[in-house]
Design a protein around this motif. Structure first.
Motif, PDB file in Angstrom:
ATOM      1  N   UNK A  81       0.816  -1.202   0.000  1.00 15.72           N
ATOM      2  CA  UNK A  81       0.000   0.000   0.000  1.00 15.72           C
ATOM      3  C   UNK A  81       0.850   1.253   0.000  1.00 15.72           C
ATOM      4  N   UNK A  82       0.423   2.246  -0.763  1.00 16.78           N
ATOM      5  CA  UNK A  82       1.196   3.483  -0.836  1.00 16.78           C
ATOM      6  C   UNK A  82       0.310   4.707  -0.997  1.00 16.78           C
ATOM      7  N   UNK A  83       0.681   5.805  -0.354  1.00 15.38           N
ATOM      8  CA  UNK A  83       0.084   7.087  -0.718  1.00 15.38           C
ATOM      9  C   UNK A  83       0.686   7.525  -2.053  1.00 15.38           C
ATOM     10  N   UNK A  84       0.032   8.440  -2.719  1.00  9.10           N
ATOM     11  CA  UNK A  84       0.505   8.907  -4.022  1.00  9.10           C
ATOM     12  C   UNK A  84       1.230  10.238  -3.864  1.00  9.10           C
ATOM     13  N   UNK A  85       2.499  10.273  -4.275  1.00 14.27           N
ATOM     14  CA  UNK A  85       3.288  11.502  -4.286  1.00 14.27           C
ATOM     15  C   UNK A  85       3.729  11.773  -5.718  1.00 14.27           C
ATOM     16  N   UNK A  86       3.311  12.839  -6.302  1.00 14.40           N
ATOM     17  CA  UNK A  86       3.686  13.192  -7.671  1.00 14.40           C
ATOM     18  C   UNK A  86       3.444  12.034  -8.639  1.00 14.40           C
TER      19      UNK A  86
END
Length: 205
Positions: A81-86
């Motif tokens: 799972x990951x947050x979205x950065x750029x």
């Protein structure tokens, strides 16, 4: 049966964690154990291509990557799972996965993979595609859902309000559970697919 869940967010109670916990409820109902490791708040350096892992059987940098590798070897599936950065995954998570998939020499064949991404608004599908590449180069089936595996939310916990996103997480966990159980039966009946010796080529050579 066990699933390793890697949380690439620096926030232990953020929207990425919310999505993973929604999946965890279903895995529990399906009788599948879960182990969650949060890496997004840690100082994880990237791979330096030293090749020492081939000698040591683990990454030369003895940090959370080797902890993940031990769990990876024992699990039947992995959720990242990951947050979205750029429009891409968290850099810490990317560094972790680069080293994990390169240095973990366990047989990854037919371990089920799934990626989950969280964002306020955009960049979800690009990050989703990025994370799935770790699975598809490793002989791992990729679990799907009713939509791309994403949730929307800005503040911590806002993803709960994304009803479709939460439903997508539950469906993903059910589909992943089915795949894990089906593959287990298949391995007992037929074994793993035959493997050829790797053909390492550089362009036309």
């Amino acid at each position: 049966m066990k699933v390793l869940m890697i949380n690439g967010s620096p926030r232990a109670t953020g929207n990425t964690a919310t999505a993973l916990k929604e999946m965890e409820k279903i895995f529990d109902q399906e009788g599948i154990e879960t182990v969650t490791i949060q890496v997004g708040h840690l100082d994880v350096r990237g791979c330096i291509g030293c090749g020492r892992c081939s000698e040591l059987g683990k990454c030369v940098f003895d940090d959370v990557v080797n902890e993940c590798a031990r769990e990876f070897a024992e699990c039947d599936g992995i959720v990242v799972g990951s947050p979205v950065y750029y429009a891409s995954a968290n850099g810490t998570l990317t560094a972790c996965l680069d080293r994990l998939f390169y240095s973990a020499h366990c047989d990854k064949t037919m371990k089920v993979g799934a990626s989950v991404v969280a964002a306020r608004r955009g960049g979800l599908s690009a990050t989703f595609d990025q994370l799935n590449k770790y699975f598809t180069i490793s002989g791992m089936p990729v679990a799907s859902s009713q939509y791309w595996n994403s949730v929307h939310g800005r503040g911590p916990g806002e993803a709960v309000q994304d009803e479709e996103g939460m439903q997508t997480m539950r469906t993903l966990a059910r589909n992943m559970s089915f795949l894990i159980k089906s593959i287990q039966l298949g391995k007992e009946a037929y074994g793993l697919p035959e493997k050829e010796a790797p053909a390492r080529t550089n362009f036309i050579r």
